[in-house]
Structures are given as structure tokens and as C-alpha cells.
Motif scaffolding. Structure first.
Motif, PDB file in Angstrom:
ATOM      1  N   GLN A  97       0.811  -1.216   0.000  1.00 52.31           N
ATOM      2  CA  GLN A  97       0.000   0.000   0.000  1.00 52.31           C
ATOM      3  C   GLN A  97       0.848   1.271   0.000  1.00 52.31           C
ATOM      4  OE1 GLN A  97      -3.227  -0.514  -0.287  1.00 52.31           O
ATOM      5  NE2 GLN A  97      -3.137  -2.711   0.108  1.00 52.31           N
ATOM      6  N   ASP A  98       2.126   1.149  -0.298  1.00 49.83           N
ATOM      7  CA  ASP A  98       3.039   2.277  -0.128  1.00 49.83           C
ATOM      8  C   ASP A  98       2.783   3.411  -1.118  1.00 49.83           C
ATOM      9  OD1 ASP A  98       5.075   3.538   1.228  1.00 49.83           O
ATOM     10  OD2 ASP A  98       6.636   2.758  -0.075  1.00 49.83           O
ATOM     11  N   GLY A  99       2.302   3.087  -2.292  1.00 46.13           N
ATOM     12  CA  GLY A  99       1.926   4.126  -3.239  1.00 46.13           C
ATOM     13  C   GLY A  99       3.075   4.771  -3.980  1.00 46.13           C
ATOM     14  N   VAL A 100       4.103   3.982  -4.346  1.00 38.46           N
ATOM     15  CA  VAL A 100       5.198   4.461  -5.181  1.00 38.46           C
ATOM     16  C   VAL A 100       5.434   3.448  -6.299  1.00 38.46           C
ATOM     17  CG1 VAL A 100       6.326   5.832  -3.381  1.00 38.46           C
ATOM     18  CG2 VAL A 100       6.909   3.421  -3.631  1.00 38.46           C
ATOM     19  N   PHE A 101       6.161   3.872  -7.349  1.00 35.61           N
ATOM     20  CA  PHE A 101       6.366   3.029  -8.524  1.00 35.61           C
ATOM     21  C   PHE A 101       6.995   1.677  -8.186  1.00 35.61           C
ATOM     22  CE2 PHE A 101       6.290   6.743 -11.629  1.00 35.61           C
ATOM     23  CZ  PHE A 101       5.201   6.254 -12.336  1.00 35.61           C
ATOM     24  N   ASP A 375      13.059   3.612 -12.922  1.00 32.33           N
ATOM     25  CA  ASP A 375      12.005   2.658 -12.588  1.00 32.33           C
ATOM     26  C   ASP A 375      11.867   1.631 -13.706  1.00 32.33           C
ATOM     27  OD1 ASP A 375      10.918   3.587 -10.055  1.00 32.33           O
ATOM     28  OD2 ASP A 375      10.311   5.383 -11.154  1.00 32.33           O
ATOM     29  N   PRO A 376      11.765   0.344 -13.367  1.00 33.23           N
ATOM     30  CA  PRO A 376      11.578  -0.691 -14.397  1.00 33.23           C
ATOM     31  C   PRO A 376      10.135  -0.713 -14.870  1.00 33.23           C
ATOM     32  CG  PRO A 376      11.576  -1.685 -12.219  1.00 33.23           C
ATOM     33  CD  PRO A 376      11.856  -0.221 -12.005  1.00 33.23           C
ATOM     34  N   ASP A 377       9.843  -1.557 -15.857  1.00 36.54           N
ATOM     35  CA  ASP A 377       8.477  -1.631 -16.384  1.00 36.54           C
ATOM     36  C   ASP A 377       7.538  -2.365 -15.441  1.00 36.54           C
ATOM     37  OD1 ASP A 377       9.406  -4.212 -16.638  1.00 36.54           O
ATOM     38  OD2 ASP A 377       9.062  -4.386 -18.791  1.00 36.54           O
ATOM     39  N   THR A 378       8.095  -3.062 -14.465  1.00 28.90           N
ATOM     40  CA  THR A 378       7.306  -3.841 -13.509  1.00 28.90           C
ATOM     41  C   THR A 378       7.686  -3.417 -12.098  1.00 28.90           C
ATOM     42  OG1 THR A 378       7.372  -5.722 -15.032  1.00 28.90           O
ATOM     43  CG2 THR A 378       6.685  -6.172 -12.761  1.00 28.90           C
ATOM     44  N   PRO A 379       6.729  -3.061 -11.241  1.00 27.93           N
ATOM     45  CA  PRO A 379       7.081  -2.698  -9.870  1.00 27.93           C
ATOM     46  C   PRO A 379       7.927  -3.769  -9.198  1.00 27.93           C
ATOM     47  CG  PRO A 379       4.786  -2.139 -10.295  1.00 27.93           C
ATOM     48  CD  PRO A 379       5.275  -2.897 -11.493  1.00 27.93           C
ATOM     49  N   LEU A 380       8.923  -3.329  -8.461  1.00 28.34           N
ATOM     50  CA  LEU A 380       9.866  -4.245  -7.820  1.00 28.34           C
ATOM     51  C   LEU A 380       9.158  -5.223  -6.897  1.00 28.34           C
ATOM     52  CD1 LEU A 380      12.467  -1.502  -6.878  1.00 28.34           C
ATOM     53  CD2 LEU A 380      12.602  -3.061  -8.822  1.00 28.34           C
ATOM     54  N   LYS A 381       8.151  -4.750  -6.216  1.00 27.71           N
ATOM     55  CA  LYS A 381       7.429  -5.607  -5.278  1.00 27.71           C
ATOM     56  C   LYS A 381       6.741  -6.756  -6.014  1.00 27.71           C
ATOM     57  CE  LYS A 381       5.893  -6.735  -1.238  1.00 27.71           C
ATOM     58  NZ  LYS A 381       6.823  -7.323  -0.269  1.00 27.71           N
ATOM     59  N   LEU A 382       6.157  -6.472  -7.157  1.00 29.28           N
ATOM     60  CA  LEU A 382       5.503  -7.519  -7.940  1.00 29.28           C
ATOM     61  C   LEU A 382       6.534  -8.485  -8.516  1.00 29.28           C
ATOM     62  CD1 LEU A 382       2.738  -5.531  -9.858  1.00 29.28           C
ATOM     63  CD2 LEU A 382       2.447  -7.044  -7.893  1.00 29.28           C
ATOM     64  N   ALA A 383       7.656  -7.941  -8.989  1.00 26.20           N
ATOM     65  CA  ALA A 383       8.706  -8.811  -9.533  1.00 26.20           C
ATOM     66  C   ALA A 383       9.223  -9.758  -8.470  1.00 26.20           C
ATOM     67  CB  ALA A 383       9.839  -7.954 -10.093  1.00 26.20           C
TER      68      ALA A 383
END
Length: 539
Positions: A97-101, A375-383
């Protein structure tokens, strides 16, 4: 079952019901629906486009209580993707829920996303703002105040009123035009003005003899401010979630991204007085004035604008060292059970981060340890969650400065859950810096001139250093913090000076535990937006 057994059963049920009712009462759910739109405002007397939240500029004040559960549906009616970040809210076990890229896919235009988070074990003055692109330069920001639960005393009497003052530098130029300037490889010009609550002048009505809370937040893009109230003393009582030793001040420096709370007693003759915010450490000084209006006032504002301190950096460093933790206050704060004292723990890791302003590919960039973040094309958290390879590397940035050519990369530093670490911000430039860590507060243990060395630890405050989420770093100086990594996730460590952050002066701390455990971190939300290489993944 006999009568005695039945009575015991009824009593037990009543006790459980009473307990659950108390828990529910203390851990309320607060529901909000916010819509972000463009609108027109004239903060400098000329109509310009701003970002509104529910038609308001600045956005609505979000008043919460410790441990409130927040369910906030954000509808994006802008023509750009949007994320709001909750500046200083620790998001316990919940970097989703952090709300950053780096952690969230932006909310596309004409869609929505529902944030779900808890103000767990927190009190204090915070803010929210758009983290996407340069939208912060157009508004979309607001005050976020977390009040103590009724069962927890605060170390001062309840004030007669509570005012939030959002102070920040402002441009007449649109946020998209400012973004184009940065994208072209140039730096931003000097701001056009300084605003308080989105206005060039506002008024606050008060009753003589009463004491009021003023929550002052620097929501600007680049400049530190000095805040003062004509003819009145300010008692500092809280800084970004920590109750502090209650010293009296005539004037306070507040750096980009920081918040402070003061009590002001209206003990002067009944007239109107100036509230002043000035840019700090700038050649051209911008002033913003508002009016402190005694309701029984007999005369308007008079006299010259009181000057900010002339001592500049030396004066500011001395004042910063007077901000100390109130160790006797009973309130939500780090380590509330007193199981450890930060000054008695030897850090397991030291990270030294040196900022710089290199030209890369013919364009102005900003870097940390020679790496300018992209920033990559995929959020780091999701990766990380979906084990998508090739999105980031844990070796792209080093944990200490080194010689070499600056480069563009996705900057992630590896750390482990429950580590206790030391971070040093080394500023070799002539400009004021400000650094923020999402998901955490930290102990600011030292400021010093020149280069930091191991011997610099001898000057640390290991007794009552203040905890906060943003620290300033003075020119040609260093600042040191200690952090207890008790919040698993992918957390943004960034320059709070937005041009620098936008052009690469940021990185992510990967606070990692190889064993998935809901006691350490919540699972991916059912409503998580998927983008980039995470599209089509199941969760």
C-alpha cells in the motif's frame, strides 16, 4: 447444565462480547472515497491548473486515530496514471500500500484503486501526496493527522484548536511543463512563490488566552523553510510521530518532507499578528504571510516581517541538535514495550550513501553511489512476489561510495528482516539535501561537517535521539541514522527534493525474509493492480 454452569457460560460470553466491543471501538474502520480531478485555482492571483481531491486544493485533511483501519477508494480522473503515497505512515507488514512506482502499479486514468492500511501504533503529523511524475507540483497533497487513542495520555493538555499548515514552494508553470524541463536534461528554475495551505495569504482565528496546536509540514519540491509567529513563542511537542522534549522556540527550520507540531499560547494583546514562512538557504528569499487573528482583535497586522535567523547552516545545525526524544511520554512510537534501547545495539551493517549530480548521456541526472535510479516496467514488489527475473539486480548499487563512471540502473540494496543497521547520508555538494525512508521511522543520531568516518560515531547521540521519517543533510556534511528493520517489504529510500528524486536520486531497501509468513508480511491484496511483466499473473 446446572444453574451455576449456565451463569458461568453467560458471564464468559458477556466478558468476550465486552472485550471484542472494546477492541472494535479502538480499531475502527474508516471509509473514504476520493476523486482526483484537474481544476482551476489562483494561488498567485492568476488562474492555473491544479490537482483537486474531492474538489479541494489542497486535498481533504485526513484525521485518524492510532490503529484505525483505513479503506480509501481513490478514483483517478486525471489524464495521467496516479499514485498517492502516505508520507510517514509506516504501513506495518504492508508495503503493498506504499503508493510508489517500486511497489504499486499506477492507477490508470478513469479507473480506481482501494488502499487498505492501518495506522498501527502511530501518532503524529503526516502528509500525503502524488508520487507519480511531477504531479506534486500541481497539488493533490494534504494533511494526515493521527491522534492518540483515548486510553493513551499525551504529554500536554488538550489544545483549544488544531490547525494544519501545509507550507511549500510553488510554480506558476504547470506540472507537465516542469516535467518536460527535467526530461530535456535541464534543472528546474527557482520557484515563483511560497504558499501556506495553497494560498498566498490565509487567516487563523483564535481566542485570547487559549493554547492551540499548529502542525507545520513542508510539502514543497525543493526549499527548506523557516517558520515563525510574530510576537509568540512556540513549544515543540511532536515531530513526525515522536513526542519530544518540550523546548520553546521563536523560529523553526522545517526541511522538505518534514513535519513538526507546536503549541502556541495566545498571551499577547488582542490584535492581529503575522504568521511567516520563508525559504531558507536561498539567495532569493521568498516569504509567505498569513494572519493570526485574535477574535477580540482591536487592530490589524502592523510592523515589519520578523527576520529569519541570520546564522544560516550553523544556526540550523545547532537547533536540530536540540530536538530530542521525550523518553517519559507514553505514546505510540518505535519499540513501545521498551524491549531494547537503540543506543545499546551494535549495527550489523553500515550503508554510506553519497549523493551527486552527474551529467549522463548529455542530461542532468542525480545519483546515489554513482547510480541514478530508473524505474523498471514492472514494480519491484511484484517482480519479487512473482519471481520475475531481469527486473532488478541486488548488485546494481553498492552500499558505500566508490570511484567510477555514474550510470543508470534500477537501484535495490539487499537487507534482512530484523537487522539493525546504520545509514550515513554523505553530502559533498553545496546544496541542502533531505532524505526520506518509506515504511519506517529512524533515530537521527548525528550531524557533522565534512566527510563521515568511523570516528564520527563518537559524536552520536545514543541516549535520546529523535525518531522521524525524514532527515536533512547540510551542505558539505553528513547525517547518520539508525534503523531497526522490523517491517518486511520493498521500501523507497529517496531524496525528498522532488527534482532529484525524479531524476534518479532514490533507491529501494529490500527488507527480506525467505520464509513467507503472514506474521511478518501480509499477502498480496486481492485488488492489486498488475502491470508490466506481472500482467496475467494469478494471485
Amino acid at each position: 447444565m446446572g444453574k451455576m454452569g449456565l451463569r458461568c457460560l453467560v458471564f464468559a460470553v458477556l466478558v468476550l462480547w465486552s472485550f471484542s466491543s472494546m477492541v472494535k471501538g479502538e480499531d475502527d474502520y474508516k471509509y473514504f472515497t476520493w476523486t482526483a480531478t484537474y481544476g482551476t485555482a489562483s494561488p498567485l492571483g492568476v488562474p492555473q491548473q491544479v490537482i483537486l481531491i474531492n474538489g479541494q486544493f489542497p486535498g481533504p485533511r485526513l484525521d485518524l486515530v492510532t490503529n484505525d483501519n483505513v479503506i480509501l477508494n481513490l478514483i483517478n480522473k486525471l489524464d495521467q496514471p496516479l499514485l498517492l503515497t502516505w508520507n510517514g505512515i509506516k504501513q506495518r507488514k504492508n508495503s503493498w500500500q506504499d503508493g510508489v512506482f517500486g511497489t504499486n502499479c499506477p492507477i490508470p486514468p478513469n479507473t480506481n484503486y482501494t488502499y487498505k492500511f492501518q495506522t498501527k501504533d502511530q501518532i503524529g503529523s503526516y502528509t500525503y501526496f502524488p508520487s507519480t511524475f511531477m504531479q506534486k507540483a500541481a497539488g493533490g497533497f494534504g494533511a494526515l493527522n493521527v491522534y492518540a487513542r483515548s486510553v493513551i495520555p499525551v504529554p500536554y493538555p488538550k489544545p483549544a484548536g488544531d490547525f494544519s499548515l501545509l507550507v511549500g514552494d510553488w510554480y506558476k508553470t504547470s506540472h507537465t511543463a516542469l516535467q518536460q524541463i527535467l526530461d530535456s536534461g535541464k534543472s528546474l528554475p527557482f520557484p515563483d512563490a511560497l504558499l501556506i495551505n495553497g494560498q498566498s495569504q490565509s487567516s487563523f482565528s483564535v481566542n485570547q488566552g487559549n493554547t492551540y496546536m499548529f502542525r507545520i509540514s513542508n510539502v514543497g519540491l525543493s526549499t527548506s523553510i523557516n517558520f515563525r509567529i510574530q510576537g509568540h513563542k512556540m513549544k515543540l511537542v511532536e515531530v513526525e510521530g515522536s513526542h519530544v522534549v518540550q523546548n520553546m522556540y521563536d523560529t523553526l527550520d522545517v526541511h522538505v518532507g518534514q513535519s513538526v507540531s507546536v503549541l502556541v499560547t495566545l498571551d499577547q494583546p488582542p490584535k492581529d499578528y503575522l504568521i511567516i514562512a520563508s525559504t531558507r538557504f536561498t539567495g532569493n528569499v521568498l516569504n509567505s504571510t498569513s494572519v493570526l487573528h485574535y477574535i477580540n482583535s482591536v487592530s490589524p497586522v502592523s510592523g515589519p516581517i520578523p527576520d529569519a535567523p541570520a546564522g544560516q547552516f550553523d544556526w540550523s545545525i545547532v537547533q536540530a541538535r536540540t530536538f530530542r526524544w521525550n523518553l517519559t511520554a507514553n505514546a505510540a512510537r518505535p519499540n513501545p514495550q521498551g524491549s531494547f534501547h537503540y543506543g545499546k545495539i551494535t549495527p550489523s551493517m553500515t550503508i554510506v550513501l553519497a549523493n551527486s549530480a552527474p551529467i549522463i548521456g548529455g542530461k542532468q541526472r542525480y545519483a546515489v553511489n554513482r547510480v541514478s535510479h530508473i524505474d523498471p516496467d514492472t514494480p519491484l514488489k511484484l517482480a519479487d512476489y512473482f519471481n520475475i527475473t531481469g527486473v532488478f539486480s541486488l548488485t546494481a548499487i553498492q552500499s558505500s561510495p566508490s570511484d567510477g563512471t555514474p550510470s543508470l540502473a534500477t537501484a535495490v540494496l539487499p537487507t534482512s528482516l530484523h537487522q539493525f543497521i546504520e545509514i550515513v547520508f554523505q553530502n559533498d555538494e553545496d546544496t541542502m539535501q533531505s532524505w526520506h525512508l518509506d515504511g519506517y521511522d529512524f533515530w537521527v543520531v548525528g550531524f557533522g561537517l565534512g566527510k563521515w568516518t568511523g570516528a564520527s560515531r563518537e559524536s552520536y547521540n545514543l541516549v535520546d535521539a529523535l525518531t522521524r521519517h525524514t532527515t536533512q543533510v547540510y551542505p558539505k556534511s553528513w547525517s547518520a541514522i539508525l534503523v531497526s528493520l522490523d517491517n518486511q517489504g520493498m521500501w523507497n529510500l529517496r531524496s525528498a527534493i522532488w527534482e532529484r528524486r525524479y531524476l534518479g536520486q532514490q533507491l529501494y531497501l529490500r527488507v527480506y525474509n525467505p520464509i513467507q509468513n503472514f506474521a511478518n508480511e501480509y499477502d498480496i491484496p486481492n485488488n492489486a493492480l498488475l502491470c508490466g511483466r506481472a500482467v496475467g499473473r494469478r494471485h
